[in-house]
Design a protein around this motif. Structure first.
Motif, PDB file in Angstrom:
ATOM      1  N   LEU A  60     -21.630  68.076  28.841  1.00 36.37           N
ATOM      2  CA  LEU A  60     -20.409  68.290  28.048  1.00 36.37           C
ATOM      3  C   LEU A  60     -20.498  69.593  27.252  1.00 36.37           C
ATOM      4  CD1 LEU A  60     -19.841  64.633  26.800  1.00 36.37           C
ATOM      5  CD2 LEU A  60     -18.635  65.825  28.625  1.00 36.37           C
ATOM      6  N   VAL A 106     -19.717  63.635  35.196  1.00 39.47           N
ATOM      7  CA  VAL A 106     -19.399  62.751  34.071  1.00 39.47           C
ATOM      8  C   VAL A 106     -18.959  61.382  34.571  1.00 39.47           C
ATOM      9  CG1 VAL A 106     -17.813  62.413  32.139  1.00 39.47           C
ATOM     10  CG2 VAL A 106     -18.880  64.654  32.510  1.00 39.47           C
ATOM     11  N   THR A 133     -22.651  55.481  27.655  1.00 37.10           N
ATOM     12  CA  THR A 133     -21.312  56.085  27.690  1.00 37.10           C
ATOM     13  C   THR A 133     -20.401  55.654  26.564  1.00 37.10           C
ATOM     14  OG1 THR A 133     -20.605  54.323  29.186  1.00 37.10           O
ATOM     15  CG2 THR A 133     -21.441  56.350  30.186  1.00 37.10           C
ATOM     16  N   GLN A 191     -18.038  59.316  24.229  1.00 30.72           N
ATOM     17  CA  GLN A 191     -16.885  58.698  24.894  1.00 30.72           C
ATOM     18  C   GLN A 191     -15.616  59.477  24.603  1.00 30.72           C
ATOM     19  OE1 GLN A 191     -15.403  54.723  23.615  1.00 30.72           O
ATOM     20  NE2 GLN A 191     -16.018  54.095  25.673  1.00 30.72           N
ATOM     21  N   CYS A 224     -15.538  62.659  26.603  1.00 30.83           N
ATOM     22  CA  CYS A 224     -15.243  62.408  28.017  1.00 30.83           C
ATOM     23  C   CYS A 224     -13.757  62.162  28.224  1.00 30.83           C
ATOM     24  CB  CYS A 224     -16.047  61.203  28.507  1.00 30.83           C
ATOM     25  SG  CYS A 224     -17.823  61.485  28.581  1.00 30.83           S
ATOM     26  N   HIS A 246     -11.851  65.429  28.042  1.00 25.96           N
ATOM     27  CA  HIS A 246     -11.970  66.277  29.240  1.00 25.96           C
ATOM     28  C   HIS A 246     -11.132  65.728  30.390  1.00 25.96           C
ATOM     29  CE1 HIS A 246     -14.780  69.243  27.856  1.00 25.96           C
ATOM     30  NE2 HIS A 246     -15.647  68.325  27.409  1.00 25.96           N
TER      31      HIS A 246
END
Length: 1943
Positions: A1721, A1739, A1751, A1757, A1760, A1763
Motif C-alpha cells: 500500500l 491486495v 486484513t 482495511q 484497501c 484503493h
C-alpha cells in the motif's frame, strides 16, 4: 577555379587575376586539360588545336614552375596525340630553339627547362612518328647538358629518358651518345642529377645490350663511383640500375649481337664484380694495399650499402624460381664475401658487412620464396653451418684451442657463420611451427649443426648460434625445454672449456629469453636449474684462471636471464640470488680500500667483469621482478650498492696502476653502474653525488665520445621536428642497413658488443652499440636523473662548468661536446617538468638559456631541433608566462637581426615550439607576430634551409594555436601554393615542410571545408590544387604527404573529393609496387599512407572503392610483372590487399591492411558472399599441406570401410593457376579469421543464411546468396586449417570448426527429413579433430579440440551410435592421459599447461554429460503420441549418449570434484593464501598457481553443473569406491576422503560435505558476479543449484537449516535485482520455489516446526513484494508476464499455507503479513506505479487468502477500500473491468473481510451501473466493464444475508432492464450497445426464475420496465424466427472444404 575547367585557356579570366594567383589558375587549367584531352572528341581537338598549342607555348614562355612544367609537357604531347600529329615537328623545333638559346639569365631558365620537359613529353607520347627529328633533338639535349646547371642537367636526363621510352628500339643510333653523356651525369655533384642519370641509363639498357655485355664492368665501376657520398634517393636509383644490368647479364631478355663470349654471364662473374666494389670500392691497387697495411678501410659505407641493395635488385629481377634453383651458389658467394679479410678490417667494417649480407639474404628469402622454398633454403643454411662442425669439434677436443692448426681459419669464418645463423634463425622465427618437419629431418641436422657452433672460438659465432637456438624455441615451443636440458647438461660436462662455458651459457640465456614468447612456457623447475648452474660457475670461477673470465661472465649472464621468467619463478630463488649479489661487492668501504692495494691486472679484470655482471643481474631483477624488492631486501643491498658507487672514484687509480689492459673492464663496470643507478633509491648514492657528477662531466666534456649525434639527439626531438632534418631511414624497407650510414665512426651495433641483450624481449636480433657509444648515451641519461636532485648552487656550478668547457673548444670538437651537453641538459629538463622544486633560480635559468640558445645557432639541424625542444621543456618546467614571453621576444629579435639563415632557422623553430608543453598558443597577438615573421622568412628564396624551418615552424604554431590560427589560413595557404608551384625539386626538405604546412591548414579548416560559400570554395579548391601538386611529384615522401592531405579532405568534406580519381591514384602505387617488390616504392611511408587512406575510404564507401580499383586495372596496359594486377582483375582489390599483406613485414602497415579488409568485409560481404568465401578459400589453399589433410582422413577411411561419405572435396589438390601462390601462414590465419567474421555477420543478418529450405526457396525467387549454400566450402576451409602443420593455423581452424558446428547444428536437411545438414560431414569433422589428440600435439591445440569435440557430440548431429563412439573415443583418450599424468622428465611445457589441458578435458566431458542428461529428461517426458524428437534429441531415443558417458562417470565424478576443490581454493581471498596447500592442488602446483588460475575460471561452471547432475542422479545415496587415478595425489583437504583409518567418515558426512561444498561455490560466485563474468557461468551456476535441490536429500538439508535457506534466498534476491536477463530471472524464481518447497517439506515432516517458518517468511515476503514492486514500476520489461504470474502464484501459496494459522506461529505470521500488505500500500501511495491492476490483484490475494487478523486491522482495511474505490472511478475501462473482477472475489471470500467491503463499495458498483444507462458502451472495453460490474453486483447479492438478499435483488434486476433498448434505438445503436442489450436480456432470463417474487413485484410497480422487458423478449423471438426461416432445406455443406488448388 571553375573558369579554368575549359578546353581553351580563359585568357580573360586569367588576365584579371593578380600576379600570384595567375600561376594557380594556369596550373588548374593544365590539370583539367590533362584529364580532358584523352576523353575529348578528336575532331574538337583538331579544330582548336592551333589555338591550344599557341596557349601552351605561351605558358611555356611564362616561366612555369616544376609542377606546371610536367603538366605542360603532358598536355602538349596529348594535344598532338589526340589531334593532328603532323605538326608536332614544329613544336619540337620551337622547343629545340629555346634549348639552343644563348640566353643564360636566371629569368630564361624556367622557359628552357619547360622546353626540355616538353621535348621529352612529345617524344614519349608520339614515339616513332618523330623518327626523322630525334637525332637532332637528342644531340641538342646532350650538347646542352655540358653547360647546364644542376636543374638543367636534371631535366635533360629526365627528358632523354622519355625520348628513349617513346622511341624504343628506334633510338639505337643515339645509344652510344646518350651513354657517354649519362656516364658523366651519374657522378654529378648534384644527387638529383645522379638519380635522373641512373633512371635514364635504366631506360637505355632495355634496348642497348652493350650496357650489360661489353660495358658491364665499366658500368659497375661507374656505379661504384656514383655511390660514393650519395643520398638515399640517388643510392636507390643507382642500385636499381646496377642490379638490373647484372640481372640482364645473367639472363638476357633479348638477343644480342654475336661477339666472342657473348653468352650468359655466370653468376660467379657477376658476383665477382659486386665483390670487387664491396671490397675495394673505387680505389686502386696501391690504395687497397695501403689499407691492408694500416688496418683501415677506404671503402665507404655508402658503396657497400648501395651494392647490397643492387644485389637485392639482381635477385628480385631474376625471380623466385631462379632463386630456388641457384640459392646454394648465391649463398656461398655472399658468405665468402663477408668472410673476406678486406670486408672486416675493423669492427665497424665487420658489422657493416654482416648487416649488408644479412639484408640481402633476408630481402631475398623473405620476399621471394614461399614457405616450402624457405624450408629448403634453411636446409642449405644448415649445410653451410655444418661445414664448421668438424673443425669446432676438433678445437674442443684439444686441451688448448690456440695451438690447433685450424683456429685461424675458424676465426676468419666467424662472420660467415654469423650471417648464416642469424638468417637461419630469422627463417625459423618467420615459419614458426611450419618448420617442425625441418627439425626432424636427419639430412639437415639443424640442431646438431647449430649447437656445434657454440664451441666456436669466436664470440660472435657463439652468440649467433645461441640466438638461432632461441629462434628455434620461439618457432617450436616444444623444443625450448629440450634445448634447455641439453645445453645445461653440456655446460655441466664441459665447464673446463672456455668456449663451452661461454657458448652454452649464452644459449641458455637466449632460450630463457625465448620463453617470453612461448605462451606454453617451460617447467617451473628449470629456473632453479639455471640458477644452480650460474651459482656453480661463479663459485668455481677461481679454480682455474683459464676459464675464470668465461665462468664469471657466463654465471652472471645466467642469473640475469633467470629474471625473465618472472616473479613467480624468481620469488622462490630470491634469497640465493641476493646472497650472490652481496658477495660480489665489499662489505665495507675499508675492505674496498684494501682491494686497491692488491691484485694483478687479470684479477682486476675478473673482478670488474663479475661486478658488472652482478649489476646487470640486479638491473634485470628490478625491471622484471620489481614487486619482489621489499624494504627488507633493499636494506640488505644498500651497503653493497654504496660500495659499488664508491668504487667509481677508485677506477682512475686502477687504470693508472694496471694500464689499459683493464680499460675495457672499467668502462663496462661504469656502463652497468650508470644503467642501474636510475633504478635505485636515491639514498644508495646520495653520499657520492659529487663523485658521480665529476665523472659524468669528464664523460661529457673531456673524453672523446664515439657516439653519433643522431643516436643522442633523436630521442629528444619531437617527432614532428625530425621530418625537416631529412631522416628517412625509418620510412624505408632498407632501414636496417641505412642505419649503418648514420652510426658514426664506431659503426652499427651487433650482438657481441653486449651478450646480456640476448635475452631481451624484442624478437629482432639485438644490435647493441659499442661500449664507448653506450657509455656516452647512458651518461647523458644518468645526468638527467642526478641533476634534479642537486641544490640550486650545485646546479649552477655544474652548468657553469659546461659553459666554460664549451668556450674553450672550437670547430668539430665544439659541435661534438655541444651535442653531448645539449643532450644531457634536455634530458634533465624533461625530468624537471614534473618536479615541484622547479628549475632552481634565475642563475640556473640564465645558464640553461645560454647553453640552449647557443645550440639553436648550430649548423646541425638535428642539434637545433633538440635545442628547441629543450627551450620548450625549460618553459614548461618554469611555468612562468613572463619568462616564456621573454624567450619568444628574444627569438623574434634574433630572427630580425641575424643575417645567417641557420640562426634564424633555429630561432624560428624555438619561437613556434615554445608553447608546446604550456597548453598551446593562447594569445592572438603573439600568434599574429609569429605568423607574420614566419611568413616573411618563408619567402626568403636565398636560403632554402631557412624556408624549410620557417614553414615547419609555421605548421607547428598553427597546430599549437588551434582555432586561433583560422584567421591566418588564407595568407598561409596562398604562400604554400605559390611555393609548391615554384620551388625546384632539388630541395625535398622544403617540399616536405610545405606538405606539412598544408596538412595543418586542412586540419585548421576542419569541417568548415564543407561550406558552400565562395570564399570557402576557393580555399577548398586551393587545398585540392596543392594536394595535386604534391601528388604529382616524383618524390615518394611527398606523394605520401599528398595522400595524407587528401585523406584529411575526405574526412572533413567527403562530398567534394572524387573517388573515381583518388582510388585509382592509390591503387597505382600498389600496382607499381608489385613490379619489383619493395623497390619501385621504397618508401614505407608511401605504402602506409596508401593503405591508411584506403582504410578510411573503406569504412563508408567500400563498394565504390572496389569498383574503381577493378576499373583501373582493366584499363591499364599489360606489363611484365603484374601479379597484383592479375589479383585485382580476378579477385578485386581485396585480393590485392591479401597479396600485399603476405609480403609486408611492417606491423603497422599489416594492421592497416587487416582493418581495411575488415571494413570491406563488413560492408560488402553480405552482398558478395560467394566472392569473399572463394577469396578466403583461395588464400587458405594457396599453400595448404594436403599431405597432412590426406593423412588425417586416411584412418577415418580405414575405419569406415565402404562408408559412402563425401571425401572428394577433401582429397582434391589445391587449385593451381589462381592469383595466390605460396602465401605465408599468417595470411592464411587471417583468411580463417575472415571466414569466422563472415559467419558472425550472417548470424546477425538474414535468417535464411542458416536455413537450407528457406535459402533454396528464396534463391529461386531472387538473385541472392546465403551462407548455408556454401557449407561444404566452410567445412573444407576449417578442415584444411585444422590439419595444417602450423600451430596457429590449427587453432584458427578448430575455432572456425567450432563456430560452424554451433551455427549449423540445428539446421535440418530438407531432402532427408529427420536429419541435420551437418550429418554428411561427420567423417570430416572427426578427421579434423583426430590429429589434435595425438601424443605430440601441443596442449593448447588439444584443449581447443576438446571444446570442439564436446560441441560436436552435444550438437545432436550424430545419429548413429557408432559415429558418437568414434568421436567419444578421442575424449576417452584424453581422459586416460589426464588420469595417467606426465612425468616431470617428459614435461615439455609449464605445469600450468597440464592444468589447462586437464580442465579442458573435464569441461568437455561435463558439457557432454549435461546435454546427455537433458536429452534423457526430454525423452522421458515425451510420449509416443508426441511424435519424433527434434534433431537435438534424436540421438537419445535409446539413451545412447548417456550410456556412453556413464561408463566413465565414476572416474569423471572424482575428477570433477577434485577440480572444483582446486577452484574453491584458488578463489579464496589473498589474505588466506597461507592456508593453501603447500604442494598445490590436484591439478595445479603451488609454483604455477597464478598461471593456473585463469584456466579454472574458464572451466569451473560446466563442471559444477555436471557434478550437481551426477549427485542428483545418485540421490546422494552412494559414495566413492576408491580414489581416482590422478596426475597428482589427492590432497588431505579432499572432501571426506582421508586415507587414515582414524579419519574414516560415514557416507552421510561425506555427502553433507559435498553438498555444502558445492553450495558454497555457487553462493560465493552468485554473491558478487563481476560484470566480466559470462552469462553462461551465472546460468550454469543456477542450473547446478536447481539440480542439487531437485534431490530430496538436499532439500531436506536446506529445510533443516533455516539460516542456509535465508542466505540462499538473499543471494537470489540480489541476483534478481541486478540481472535483467529473462533466463536468469526465471531460474531464480525456480530456485525460490525449490527453497520454499524444501521448507514446506520440512514442515510436513516435522509437525511442530511451524515456528521455524517464521525465520524464512521475512525473506520470502521481501523477495516477493520486491518483485511485485519492481514489476508495477515498469522495470521488468518483457519479463513482466511470466515473472508477474510466478510472483503472484508464490504469494498465494504463502498466504494459503496452513502455517499461517498454526497456533504457535499465527501471531508472528499475521504481523509479517500485515507488514507486507502495508509495504504494498505504501508503494501504491508513493505514486511511482505504472500498473495499479497488479497491486490491486496482490491486495485482493491478501483479502481473500489471509486470515482476518491481517486484513481487518485499521488502517489497512480502510486503505484497501479506498484503493478499490479509486480504481472503480478510473477513466480506463480495462482498470474498471479488472477492479470489478477482483471485487467479485472479495465479495465471495469466506473470511470476515467481505462485510466492510460490501457496505463500503456496493454503492459505488451500483452508481457505475446506473451511469451505463446514460453513457451506453461505445467500445469493447466499456462493454466488458459493464458486464463485470453486473457480475460484481450479483456476487454482492449472493454474499448478502437472507434478510437483505431480496432487497438487493430488487436493485440488480432494474439495472439489467435499464440496459435494454427499444426497437428504434436498437437499430441505430453501436455494436457494443447492442451486445449489452442481448447480454442483459440473457441475464434477466437466467436471474428471473431465481428471484420470481422480486421480479413480479418490480413489474407491478414499474409498468415502463415491464413494457421494455416485454418488447425486448418479443423482438428476440421475432429475430430467431426470421433466422430459422432463412435456412435452406437442402443438406448443409460439410464443415471441411477439400483443397482443389495446390498451387
Amino acid at each position: 577555379m571553375e573558369r579554368a575547367h575549359t578546353l581553351l585557356l580563359d585568357e580573360e579570366a586569367c588576365g584579371q587575376l593578380g600576379e600570384h594567383q595567375r600561376p594557380d589558375f594556369i596550373y588548374e587549367w593544365l590539370r583539367f586539360l590533362s584529364k580532358l584531352l584523352p576523353a575529348a572528341d578528336r575532331a574538337e581537338v583538331r579544330r582548336k588545336q592551333k589555338r591550344l598549342v599557341e596557349q601552351l607555348v605561351g605558358v611555356m614562355a611564362a616561366a612555369p614552375g616544376p609542377p606546371a612544367r610536367r603538366l605542360l609537357a603532358r598536355c602538349l604531347a596529348l594535344v598532338y596525340h589526340c589531334g593532328d600529329s603532323l605538326s608536332a615537328g614544329l613544336a619540337v623545333d620551337r622547343c629545340s630553339d629555346i634549348v639552343r638559346s644563348k640566353d643564360d639569365s636566371p629569368s630564361a631558365l624556367p622557359t628552357r627547362l619547360a622546353a626540355i620537359a616538353c621535348l621529352g613529353g612529345i617524344y614519349e607520347q608520339l614515339g616513332r612518328l618523330l623518327i626523322n627529328t630525334f637525332k637532332d633533338t637528342v644531340a641538342c639535349l646532350l650538347k646542352a647538358v655540358k653547360n647546364a646547371e644542376s636543374q638543367g642537367r636534371f631535366e635533360i636526363m629526365q627528358s632523354v629518358e622519355r625520348v628513349l621510352r617513346g622511341l624504343g628500339v628506334s633510338a639505337v643510333p643515339c645509344h652510344r651518345d646518350v651513354y657517354k653523356s649519362a656516364r658523366a651525369c651519374l657522378t654529378d655533384r648534384s644527387m638529383a642529377v645522379r638519380g635522373a642519370a641512373a633512371e635514364c641509363l635504366l631506360e637505355l639498357q632495355r634496348e642497348a645490350g652493350f650496357l650489360w655485355t661489353s660495358e658491364l664492368e665499366n658500368m659497375a665501376a661507374l656505379c661504384f663511383r656514383a655511390l660514393e657520398g650519395s643520398n638515399y634517393d640517388a643510392r636507390m636509383a643507382i642500385s636499381r640500375l646496377l642490379g638490373t644490368l647484372l640481372a640482364r647479364a645473367v639472363e638476357p631478355r633479348q638477343a644480342v649481337a654475336p661477339r666472342p663470349g657473348s653468352k650468359h654471364v655466370p653468376l660467379e662473374e657477376v658476383m665477382g664484380l659486386l665483390s670487387g666494389g664491396f671490397l675495394r670500392g673505387n680505389a686502386g691497387f696501391l690504395r687497397v694495399g695501403g689499407d691492408l697495411l694500416k688496418g683501415t678501410s677506404s671503402v665507404s659505407r655508402d658503396v657497400r650499402v648501395g651494392i647490397s641493395q643492387a644485389c637485392v635488385v639482381l635477385v628480385s629481377s631474376l625471380g623466385g624460381t631462379w632463386l630456388e634453383l641457384n640459392f646454394s651458389a648465391l649463398l656461398d658467394l655472399l658468405l665468402e664475401l663477408v668472410s673476406h679479410p678486406r670486408a672486416t678490417l675493423t669492427p665497424a667494417d665487420a658489422t657493416c658487412s654482416r648487416q649488408c649480407v644479412s639484408y640481402v639474404l633476408h630481402a631475398s628469402l623473405g620476399l621471394l620464396l614461399g614457405e616450402k622454398a624457405q624450408i629448403a633454403a634453411a636446409k642449405e643454411l644448415c649445410r653451410v653451418v655444418g661445414r664448421q662442425k668438424k673443425a669446432a669439434d676438433a678445437s674442443v677436443s684439444e686441451g688448448n684451442a690456440e695451438v690447433h692448426a685450424g683456429v685461424t681459419e675458424l676465426c676468419a669464418s666467424q662472420h660467415m657463420l654469423v650471417c648464416a645463423l642469424l638468417e637461419l634463425g630469422g627463417l625459423l622465427q618467420a615459419l614458426r611451427s611450419t618448420a617442425t618437419p625441418l627439425l626432424y629431418d636427419s639430412t639437415a641436422g639443424l640442431l646438431d649443426s647449430v649447437i656445434s657452433v657454440l664451441l666456436h672460438p669466436a664470440a660472435s659465432a657463439r652468440l649467433a648460434a645461441a640466438w638461432c637456438l632461441r629462434c628455434v624455441a620461439v618457432a617450436i615451443p616444444a623444443q625450448a625445454t629440450v634445448l634447455l636440458d641439453r645445453c645445461a647438461e653440456r655446460l655441466s660436462a664441459l665447464k673446463f672449456c672456455p668456449e663451452a662455458v661461454a657458448g652454452y651459457s649464452a644459449a641458455i640465456a637466449a632460450l630463457l629469453g625465448a620463453v617470453q614468447h612461448c605462451p606454453l612456457g617451460v617447467p617451473h623447475s628449470r629456473g632453479k636449474v639455471v640458477l644452480g648452474l650460474g651459482e656453480d660457475l661463479l663459485c668455481s670461477a677461481t679454480q682455474s684462471s683459464r676459464v675464470s673470465i668465461q665462468r664469471v661472465q657466463g654465471g652472471w649472464l645466467l642469473l640475469s636471464a633467470v629474471s625473465t621468467l618472472g616473479p613467480t619463478v624468481v620469488g622462490g630463488l630470491l634469497g640465493r640470488l641476493l646472497v650472490l649479489l652481496r658477495c660480489s661487492f665489499p662489505i665495507s668501504l675499508r675492505e674496498l680500500e684494501a682491494e686497491l692495494r692488491r691484485g694483478d691486472p687479470f684479477t682486476w679484470q675478473v673482478m670488474l667483469e663479475g661486478r658488472a655482471g652482478a649489476l646487470s643481474a640486479l638491473k634485470n631483477l628490478l625491471l622484471r621482478c620489481g614487486e619482489l624488492m621489499s624494504e627488507e631486501v633493499w636494506t640488505g643491498l644498500l651497503p653493497s650498492l654504496s660500495c659499488a658507487v664508491a668504487l667509481l672514484n677508485q677506477l682512475p687509480a686502477v687504470v693508472k696502476t694496471h694500464g689499459h689492459s683493464v680499460k675495457n673492464a672499467v668502462n663496462l663496470y661504469k656502463l652497468r653502474l650508470y644503467e642501474i643507478l636510475p633504478l635505485l633509491p636515491s639514498k644508495a648514492y646520495t653520499d657520492y653525488m659529487v663523485v658521480l657528477l665529476r665523472q659524468l662531466q669528464v664523460e661529457l666534456t673531456t673524453e672523446t665520445p664515439c657516439c653519433s649525434e643522431l643516436l643522442l639527439l633523436r630521442p629528444l626531438c619531437h617527432p614532428q621536428d625530425l621530418q625537416p632534418t631529412g631522416i628517412v631511414a625509418d620510412n624505408t624497407d632498407q632501414r636496417h642497413i641505412e642505419e649503418q650510414l648514420t652510426a658514426g665512426s664506431v659503426g652499427g651495433g651487433t650482438l657481441e658488443y653486449d651478450p646480456f641483450t640476448i635475452f631481451q624481449e624484442a624478437q629482432e636480433v639485438p644490435a647493441p652499440l659499442p661500449l664507448s657509444a653506450r657509455l656516452t648515451v647512458t651518461a647523458t641519461r644518468l645526468f638527467a636523473v642526478l641533476f634534479p636532485q642537486l641544490s640550486a648552487p650545485q646546479r649552477a656550478q655544474t652548468l657553469q662548468q659546461f659553459c666554460d668547457s664549451l668556450r674553450q673548444l672550437k670547430g668539430l670538437r665544439l659541435q661534438t661536446v655541444q651535442v653531448l651537453v645539449t643532450s644531457a641538459v634536455c634530458w634533465s629538463l624533461k625530468s624537471l617538468a614534473g618536479n615541484p622544486a622547479g628549475v632552481g633560480g634565475q642563475e640556473v635559468c640564465k645558464l640553461l638559456c645560454s647553453l640552449l640558445l647557443g645550440a639553436l645557432e648550430s649548423p646541425s639541424a638535428l642539434l637545433r631541433a633538440a635545442a628547441a625542444e629543450g627551450v620548450a621543456r625549460l618553459a614548461q618546467a618554469l611555468g612562468d608566462p613572463a619568462f616564456t614571453a621573454s624567450l619568444g621576444t628574444a627569438s623574434l629579435e634574433k630572427m630580425k637581426s641575424a643575417r645567417d639563415g641557420v640562426s634564424r632557422a633555429g630561432h624560428a623553430l624555438s619561437l613556434a615550439t615554445l608553447q608546446r608543453y604550456g597548453g598551446g598558443i593562447g594569445s592572438p597577438q603573439h600568434l599574429a607576430n609569429c605568423v607574420g615573421v614566419l611568413l616573411a622568412l618563408a619567402q626568403d628564396t636565398s636560403s632554402p634551409e631557412l624556408q624549410t624551418w620557417s614553414l615547419h615552424a609555421l605548421s607547428v604554431a598553427m597546430d599549437l594555436a588551434g582555432p586561433l590560427s583560422r584567421v591566418h589560413v588564407e595568407p598561409s595557404l596562398s604562400l604554400v601554393l605559390r611555393l609548391l608551384l615554384s620551388t625546384p625539386h632539388t630541395h625535398p626538405e622544403l617540399h616536405l615542410s610545405l606538405a606539412r604546412c598544408l596538412q595543418q591548414i586542412i586540419t585548421t579548416l576542419g569541417p568548415d571545408l564543407q561550406g558552400e560559400s565562395s570564399g570557402m570554395g576557393a580555399l577548398r579548391g586551393a587545398c585540392l590544387v596543392a594536394s595535386a601538386a604534391l601528388q604529382d611529384s616524383a618524390d615518394c615522401v611527398l606523394q605520401a604527404q599528398a595522400i595524407s592531405c587528401l585523406q584529411q579532405l575526405h574526412l572533413f568534406s567527403p562530398q567534394h573529393l572524387d573517388l573515381a580519381q583518388l582510388v585509382p591514384s592509390l591503387c597505382e602505387v600498389l600496382l607499381d609496387y608489385s613490379v619489383l617488390m619493395n623497390l619501385c616504392s621504397p618508401y614505407l611511408c608511401l605504402r602506409r599512407a596508401v593503405v591508411s587512406c584506403l582504410r578510411q575510404l573503406a569504412q563508408r564507401e567500400a563498394v565504390e572503392v572496389c569498383e574503381h580499383a577493378v576499373a583501373l586495372v582493366k584499363e591499364l596496359p599489360r606489363r611484365d610483372n603484374t601479379q597484383l594486377d592479375i589479383a585485382v582483375k580476378e579477385v578485386g582489390l581485396e585480393g590485392a590487399l591479401f597479396c600485399l599483406l603476405d609480403r609486408e613485414w611492417d606491423l603497422c602497415l599489416c594492421q592497416d591492411i587487416r582493418e581495411t579488409l575488415g571494413h570491406m568485409l563488413n560492408s560488402v560481404a553480405a552482398g558478395t558472399l560467394a566472392h569473399w568465401l572463394k577469396l578466403c578459400k583461395d588464400v587458405l589453399l594457396s599453400s595448404a599441406d594436403c599431405t597432412a589433410a590426406s593423412a588425417a582422413l586416411q584412418p577415418q577411411q580405414d575405419e569406415d570401410g565402404d562408408r559412402d561419405d563425401d571425401f572428394s572435396a577433401f582429397h582434391a589438390k589445391p587449385e593451381s593457376g589462381g592469383p595466390f601462390t605460396n602465401l605465408r601462414w599468417s595470411t592464411r590465419v587471417f583468411a580463417v579469421e575472415c571466414v569466422c567474421r563472415i559467419i558472425a555477420l550472417c548470424d546477425s543478418a538474414d535468417p535464411a543464411h542458416f536455413d537450407m529450405a528457406l535459402a533454396q526457396e528464396r534463391r529461386l525467387q531472387e538473385s541472392t546468396d546465403f551462407l548455408v549454400l556454401h557449407l561444404a566450402d566452410l567445412i573444407r576451409m576449417a578442415f584444411v586449417a585444422a590439419t595444417d602443420h602450423n600451430q596457429q593455423l590449427r587453432l584458427s581452424g578448430l575455432q572456425a570448426l567450432l563456430l560452424i558446428i554451433r551455427k549449423f547444428a540445428s539446421v535440418p536437411e530438407p531432402e532427408f527429413p529427420g536429419h541435420g545438414i551437418l550429418e554428411q560431414y561427420q567423417a570430416n569433422v572427426g578427421a579434423a579433430l583426430r590429429p589434435a589428440f595425438s601424443a605430440d600435439a601441443p596442449p593448447d591445440v588439444t584443449a581447443k579440440a576438446c571444446q570442439v569435440c564436446s560441441a560436436w557430440v552435444s550438437s545432436g548431429v550424430l545419429s548413429d551410435l557408432k559415429d558418437v563412439r568414434r568421436v567419444q573415443q578421442l575424449l576417452v583418450s584424453s581422459l586416460q592421459r589426464v588420469q595417467g599424468g606426465r612425468e616431470d622428465s617428459s614435461q615439455l611445457y609449464n605445469e600450468s599447461t597440464t592444468t589447462m589441458e586437464t580442465l579442458a578435458v573435464l569441461k568437455a566431458w561435463a558439457e557432454v554429460y549435461i546435454v546427455a542428461v537433458q536429452s534423457s529428461k526430454r525423452r522421458d517426458a515425451s510420449t509416443p503420441e508426441d511424435g519424433v524428437l527434434d534433431v537435438l534429441g534424436g540421438l537419445d531415443l535409446d539413451g545412447g549418449l548417456l550410456t556412453l558417458v556413464q561408463a566413465d562417470l565414476p572416474t569423471l565424478s572424482r575428477l570433477w570434484l577434485s577440480a572444483l576443490q582446486d577452484h574453491a581454493l584458488l578463489a579464496l581471498p589473498a589474505q588466506y593464501a597461507s592456508q593453501l596447500p603447500r604442494s598445490g592442488g590436484t591439478f595445479y602446483t603451488a609454483d604455477t598457481l597464478e598461471r593456473a588460475r585463469p584456466h579454472y575460471c574458464s572451466s569451473w561452471a560446466p563442471v559444477l553443473h555436471a557434478t550437481a547432475l551426477w549427485l542428483n542422479s545418485t540421490g546422494f545415496a552412494t559414495t566413492d569406491d576408491g580414489p581416482a587415478n590422478l596426475s597428482r595425489p589427492v590432497t588431505p583437504t579432499t572432501m571426506g576422503q582421508s586415507t587414515s583409518l582414524a579419519g574414516v567418515r560415514s557416507p552421510e558426512d561425506i555427502n553433507t560435505d559435498r553438498f555444502h561444498f558445492m553450495l558454497g561455490i555457487s553462493v560465493e560466485f552468485l554473491c558478487s558476479p563481476h560484470s566480466h563474468d559470462q552469462m553462461e557461468n551465472i546460468t550454469s551456476c543456477l542450473h547446478a543449484l536447481q539440480a542439487l535441490l531437485d534431490a530430496p536429500w538436499s532439500r531436506s538439508k536446506v529445510g533443516n537449516d533455516q539460516a542456509l535457506g535465508v542466505e540462499l534466498l538473499t543471494v537470489l534476491r540480489r541476483l534478481m535485482v541486478t540481472r535483467e536477463s529473462v533466463s536468469v530471472q526465471l531460474a531464480v524464481l525456480q530456485l525460490v520455489r525449490q527453497v520454499v518447497c524444501a521448507a514446506l517439506e520440512h514442515v510436513k515432516e516435522k509437525r511442530h516446526s511451524a515456528e521455524g517458518s517464521v525465520c524464512v517468511l521475512p525473506t520470502v515476503l521481501y523477495l516477493l513484494v520486491g518483485v511485485l514492486c519492481e514489476v508495477v514500476r515498469g522495470s521488468a520489461g518483457v519479463a513482466g508476464g511470466p515473472l508477474l504470474s510466478g510472483a503472484l502464484q508464490a504469494l498465494r501459496s504463502v498466504l494459503a499455507t496452513p502455517l499461517s494459522r498454526a497456533e504457535k506461529s499465527r501471531g508472528a505470521w499475521s504481523h509479517l503479513l500485515r507488514c507486507a500488505l502495508l509495504t504494498l500500500l505504501d508503494r501504491w501511495d508513493s505514486g511511482n506505479v505504472d500498473d495499479e491492476v497488479t497491486l490491486l490483484t496482490a491486495v485482493t490475494l491478501f483479502l481473500v487468502w489471509a486470515s482476518p487478523e491481517v486484513t481487518t486491522v485499521e488502517p489497512l482495511q480502510t486503505r484497501c477500500i479506498q484503493h478499490f474505490r479509486s480504481s472503480l472511478q478510473s477513466k480506463n475501462p480495462s482498470v474498471v473491468r479488472r477492479s470489478f473482477q477482483l471485487l467479485s472475489s472479495v465479495f465471495q471470500s469466506q473470511g470476515g473481510a467481505a462485510g466492510p467491503f460490501l457496505c463500503a463499495l456496493g454503492g459505488g458498483v451500483l452508481g457505475y451501473l446506473r451511469g451505463v444507462e446514460l453513457r451506453r458502451p461505445q467500445t469493447e472495453e466499456e462493454l466488458q466493464a459493464a458486464q463485470e460490474g453486473v457480475r460484481a453486483l450479483e456476487a454482492l447479492v449472493q454474499a448478502a444475508g437472507d434478510a437483505q438478499r431480496p432487497q438487493l435483488a430488487s436493485v440488480l434486476l432494474p439495472v439489467l432492464i435499464s440496459f435494454l433498448l427499444d426497437e428504434n434505438a436498437l437499430v441505430s445503436a453501436p455494436p457494443p450497445s447492442r451486445l449489452l442489450h442481448v447480454w442483459a436480456l440473457q441475464e434477466l432470463m437466467r436471474l428471473g426464475p431465481q428471484h420470481p417474487s422480486e421480479l413480479r413485484a418490480l413489474m407491478a410497480l414499474a409498468p415502463s420496465m415491464k413494457a421494455r422487458l416485454e418488447a425486448a423478449i418479443k423482438g428476440n423471438q421475432e429475430s430467431a424466427s426470421a433466422k430459422k426461416s432463412q435456412q435452406p432445406s437442402s443438406k448443409t455443406s460439410p464443415s471441411i472444404q477439400l483443397k482443389t488448388n495446390f498451387l
